[in-house]
Scaffold this motif. Structure first.
Motif, short mmCIF file in Angstrom:
data_model
loop_
_atom_site.label_atom_id
_atom_site.label_comp_id
_atom_site.label_asym_id
_atom_site.label_seq_id
_atom_site.Cartn_x
_atom_site.Cartn_y
_atom_site.Cartn_z
N GLY B 201 0.90 -1.10 0.20
CA GLY B 201 0.08 0.11 0.11
C GLY B 201 0.88 1.24 -0.06
N ILE B 202 0.50 2.16 -0.82
CA ILE B 202 1.17 3.64 -0.77
C ILE B 202 0.10 4.71 -0.40
CG2 ILE B 202 2.44 5.22 -2.40
CD1 ILE B 202 3.26 2.90 -4.05
N THR B 203 0.79 5.55 0.48
CA THR B 203 0.15 6.57 0.88
C THR B 203 0.84 7.95 0.74
OG1 THR B 203 0.60 6.63 3.18
CG2 THR B 203 -1.18 5.10 2.67
N GLY B 204 0.16 8.97 0.93
CA GLY B 204 0.94 10.33 1.15
C GLY B 204 0.97 10.69 2.73
N ALA B 205 1.20 11.94 2.95
CA ALA B 205 0.74 12.12 4.55
C ALA B 205 0.47 13.58 4.59
CB ALA B 205 1.87 11.80 5.54
N ASN B 206 -0.40 13.76 5.44
CA ASN B 206 -0.84 15.37 5.56
C ASN B 206 0.31 15.76 6.89
OD1 ASN B 206 -3.51 13.67 5.02
ND2 ASN B 206 -3.12 16.08 4.26
N TYR B 207 0.69 15.10 7.72
CA TYR B 207 1.62 15.42 8.93
C TYR B 207 2.62 14.53 9.07
CZ TYR B 207 -2.95 17.80 9.53
OH TYR B 207 -4.01 18.59 9.13
N ALA B 208 4.06 14.74 9.42
CA ALA B 208 5.14 14.05 10.04
C ALA B 208 5.40 14.35 11.42
CB ALA B 208 5.91 14.04 8.80
N LEU B 209 5.06 13.86 12.39
CA LEU B 209 5.40 14.43 13.64
C LEU B 209 6.84 14.01 14.12
CD1 LEU B 209 2.01 13.86 15.05
CD2 LEU B 209 2.77 15.59 13.61
N ALA B 210 7.83 14.91 14.20
CA ALA B 210 9.07 14.62 14.81
C ALA B 210 9.15 14.17 16.18
CB ALA B 210 10.17 16.05 14.57
N ASP B 211 8.36 14.63 17.03
CA ASP B 211 8.66 14.37 18.47
C ASP B 211 8.43 12.79 18.57
OD1 ASP B 211 9.27 16.64 19.24
OD2 ASP B 211 7.68 17.03 20.60
#
Lengths: 205, 719
Positions: B201-211
């Protein structure tokens, strides 16, 4: 009905109900878990037969109703399974949901939190069966304790971080049934997820 | 869309889009409905404050993106995620292709990802012999049609239910009714099989949370949930601009993203994934998870002082939703991959100058996008900056170069206008002055959609001395900034205003050294010429002797207020700021500063139903909304609202000569609104709008007349 909620939780429940209803979720009330399960079975009794999504795969017995309840605790599942004994056509499961890729009639789950300002459910979906129950079902019934409703997502950041921050976690915000407006911007409910979402607000946990 | 096209063939595509009846209706309905649903979604909220919060969060994250990426990688790796870094689109494609090959994945399901569109991922994977299926309904439709998305969040908005029904009939081999609910169910069924069979499965992401090393995905259909649950392998392709420090930051952005995108309070699903989760069919019991971070020019943008704010985009698509040009021609004509105002800018960075050079001109500079941008990006300004940059790199077209050269010398510019006055004489319509009967040869026949006014016999600057009446103890002393159009084409607007100034004891000066405000140069990408005229204007006005600089042209007012200080920030920042501080538009000066009273008049000039067209640079440029309505009432006429008073008229300076067909359609829509309101008169506060609107009324034989606010307040019939 005995009212044990305080003024402010009552207000939050009212806002939650209003906002969830705006996105076509049906909100019901129950005084405890037993009543919530009764309501769940009543909803299942009214439900039209499953529209199988898979041409291939094994055929299901059309007289059967598949009810998945993967994330109820031990006692809760026991209780539901006792209630189901009166209905031999209900096939109650709690795992191996991949065996039903064509769909299941109903998934009943508890929700960890409700978010009032958007009418959103927060569901810890770390285990695959909980996830699939809320994805493959035609009708999703979520049981939510009134005391678990918060005002906004931002107001409960700490609680959400406890869920989201865990390794291997899969946390779902669920607001209404699955939907699309991709054809002519006309709203259609029920795309790849549930066709209906019912939320049963329980006064006592 | 891959071949590099010239402006002419781009215009042909625009013409085709304008002829597409369904597209036109769909876009029009959407533009109107979107406004209301967005307003409802934000009801009771301080939108400006929310936008500022998002802009601050995103700006800080962009500045800190290197550190955020490191933190994310550390966390995610500890969770068991394979993190990859892709410098270019090709790198990302190669990495994802290799993952598919290594995991033996033959079938892939995808949820919607603009980033995957950006790198043409499907094409790459299909060349490797992998079957890729888009599972978002709109994306699936455009994939089946072998098209790209025509909107960031509604990829198939350009298609009708009938077209989808035909397509689905082909796909299923069964006739499908054009009933939307049923068509949706066809997709549900057809795609379920794909979900179940998929290896990856391939998705994008709206958010990537560094913490926490978490990705967040917002969807409505529930497909991304199945994409990240059923297959054994999950690959998330994430632009480095999606990095944020904390969950709270993402929740803040998520308060505005769905409201701005579709008017929803929140999407049906927001999914937060922190490392590989349970997968009962995977040998380890956990899904194999990869995150591919894509740069593809983003670091370069982040380091650019002017363009870094581009990365504040949250991909809501609102800039397209409100764009008057998008509304006329649709997404395939308003972007290469990314659509709308943001697309005009990012195409240059992600897909190069050849794909960007025509697009970037297709902007009326109306500012509607800036007013709704979730990330607080100054989109119209950046579009002009990109235009200027492209011309600096690829060469300036002759027309634009000439304009730039001419503007640099005020005397040359003004003497050319005087010469043009003589040259136009044989073209004048003897019966119907003051319109040009035929257009000069330099214009093509396309420009005939509105009647063009003639250049005045005597420009205002030559009339001023006679009109000027000295005043004892004036209430205010003002410098009148005429702008070129009123000086040379519509001096009567200024003459009418002069009557009012005299009546209210205003001492008027007319600095003879003033030139064009510079906006036309900016809009043609001639930044250095714009800077030169800005400096000329600064020199022309003696700021110590005037209380205000009043202009009857909203575009001049807005440019002098906001544009000039930007242009001169490295040249004369203090003086430009002091100059800008004194600029006021005519309506504000007369109503709020002079405080004129209601006119007592009788006869033909009162009691008319009067609509107002709000110039873009007045309502959005200067934040003036109701002042002109008050003045209309004070003139003894009745203000009538029109449906889209603050929507662009399609003039946009050089826009209307570069894209006359689109300009004409925007104009017609505007005139239809006024006709519908039943107004006898249409008033505005910008000579450019007067030129466009009056020309359209004359050409189309509409039943109302057009005038400037000054002519309404001080009609010719009065001394």
């Amino acid at each position: 009905m005995v009212n044990t909620t305080t003024g402010s939780t009552k207000e939050l429940a009212a806002v939650f109900t209003q906002k969830a209803s705006l996105v076509s979720a049906c909100v019901h009330e129950a005084k405890d878990r037993t009543e919530a399960m009764d309501k769940t079975l009543a909803l299942l009794a009214q439900k039209p037969p499953l529209d199988p999504q898979m041409a291939s795969g094994k055929k299901q017995d059309p007289s059967k109703r598949i009810l998945a309840a993967p994330n109820l605790d031990h006692d809760g599942f026991q209780q539901l399974s006792d209630l189901c004994r009166a209905f031999p056509h209900i096939h109650l499961i709690r795992d191996r949901l991949r065996d039903f890729p064509g769909g299941i009639d109903m998934g009943v789950t508890t929700a960890d939190f409700g978010i009032a300002d958007t009418g959103t459910l927060v569901i810890n979906s770390n285990d695959e069966h909980t996830r699939l129950a809320t994805m493959l079902c035609e009708v999703h019934v979520a049981i939510l304790a009134v005391s678990d409703i918060r005002e906004t997502a931002l107001s409960m950041t700490k609680e959400l971080e406890m869920l989201v921050g865990r390794k291997g976690s899969y946390t779902a915000f669920v607001t209404g049934a699955s939907r699309t407006a991709d054809i002519e911007r006309v709203l259609a409910i029920g795309v790849h997820g549930p066709l209906e979402l019912h939320i049963i607000l329980v006064e006592e946990k | 869309m891959e071949s590099h096209e010239n402006l002419k063939s781009y215009k042909h595509r625009l013409d085709d889009a304008l002829d597409n009846h369904f597209l036109r209706q769909a876009m029009d309905k959407f533009a109107v409905a979107y406004r209301t649903s967005r307003e409802n979604a934000f009801a009771g909220m301080d939108v400006a404050d929310l936008i500022q919060q998002v802009a601050d969060i995103k700006a800080a994250a962009i500045a800190d993106s290197k550190a955020l990426l490191e933190r994310f990688i550390k966390k995610a790796t500890a969770h068991g995620v394979h993190v990859h870094l892709a410098d270019t689109a090709e790198d990302a494609n190669r990495i994802i292709g290799e993952i598919a090959q290594k995991t033996g994945s033959k079938k892939i399901v995808k949820s919607k990802s603009m980033t995957a569109e950006e790198i043409h991922l499907n094409r790459w994977l299909e060349n490797l012999g992998v079957e890729v299926t888009e599972t978002d309904l709109g994306e699936w439709i455009v994939q089946l049609r072998k098209e790209g998305p025509s909107h960031m969040v509604m990829p198939a908005i350009h298609l009708s239910r009938f077209q989808v029904a035909d397509l689905f009939s082909d796909v299923t081999g069964t006739d499908q009714d054009a009933e939307i609910d049923r068509l949706v169910k066809v997709a549900r069924k057809e795609l379920r099989e794909k979900f179940v069979q998929a290896d990856m499965g391939i998705t994008g992401a709206n958010y990537a949370l560094a913490d926490t090393g978490t990705i967040g995905i917002a969807t409505n259909e529930g497909n991304a949930r199945l994409v990240t649950t059923l297959p054994k392998v999950h690959v998330a392709l994430v632009g480095i601009d999606k990095l944020l420090p904390t969950l709270a930051d993402a929740l803040t952005v998520n308060r505005i993203l769905p409201k701005n995108a579709t008017g929803q309070a929140i999407t049906s699903y927001v999914t937060w994934i922190t490392g590989p989760s349970e997968c009962t069919t995977a040998p380890s019991g956990k899904r194999e998870m990869h995150i591919v971070f894509l740069d593809n020019g983003r670091s370069k943008i982040a380091a650019d002082p002017v363009f870094a704010q581009v990365l504040q985009c949250v991909r809501c698509g609102a800039c397209a939703n409100v764009c008057p040009v998008y509304r006329m021609v649709g997404g395939h004509q308003m972007g290469h991959i990314y659509i709308g105002a943001i697309g005009l800018i990012t195409t240059y960075f992600f897909h190069g100058i050849e794909n960007a050079k025509n697009l970037v001109q297709n902007c009326t500079n109306c500012g509607a996008c800036k007013a709704v941008c979730a990330g607080g990006i100054d989109l119209p300004h950046l579009i002009k900056e990109i235009h200027a940059r492209i011309q600096d790199e690829a060469g300036h077209p002759l027309q634009s170069l000439l304009l730039g050269k001419v503007l640099k010398s005020r005397k040359l510019f003004h003497s050319l206008l005087r010469t043009a006055h003589l040259a136009q004489k044989p073209l004048l319509d003897k019966k119907e002055k003051p319109y040009l009967r035929h257009l000069p040869m330099i214009f093509s026949s396309d420009h005939n959609f509105r009647r063009l006014p003639a250049i005045a016999d005597v420009p205002f600057r030559d009339r001023f001395e006679k009109l000027h009446k000295p005043t004892d103890n004036p209430r205010f002393t003002i410098a009148l900034f005429s702008g070129c159009v009123q000086d040379f084409v519509y001096p009567e607007h200024l003459e009418a205003a002069m009557k009012g100034f005299a009546m209210h004891n205003i001492h008027v000066t007319f600095p003879m050294g003033q030139s064009c405000c510079g906006l036309p140069a900016v809009s043609m990408g001639e930044k250095s010429a714009a800077r030169d005229v800005a400096l000329q204007n600064l020199d022309a006005v003696d700021l110590d002797t005037v209380d205000y600089i009043v202009t009857l042209c909203a575009s001049c007012a807005s440019h002098l207020t906001h544009g000039v200080p930007k242009l001169l920030k490295d040249y004369a920042p203090k003086k430009a700021a002091a100059f800008a501080d004194k600029v006021v538009p005519y309506s504000v000066f007369m109503n709020d500063i002079v405080g004129i009273a209601s006119a007592v008049r009788t006869g033909a000039d009162v009691g008319r139903k009067t609509a107002f067209h709000s110039p873009c640079h007045l309502c959005r440029g200067l934040g003036v909304h109701n002042t002109p309505h008050e003045l209309i009432e004070k003139s003894g006429n009745q203000y009538v609202p029109t449906d889209e008073e603050e929507t662009c008229c399609g003039f946009g300076g050089s826009f209307s000569t570069t894209f006359p067909a689109v300009s004409n359609e925007i104009l017609t829509r505007k005139l239809d609104d006024v006709t519908e309101s039943g107004a006898d008169l249409l008033v505005t506060e910008c000579p450019g709008c007067v030129l466009q609107l009056r020309g359209g009324v004359a050409k189309q034989g509409r039943k109302f007349t057009v005038c400037h606010l000054s002519e309404l307040l001080y009609p010719q019939s009065e001394p």
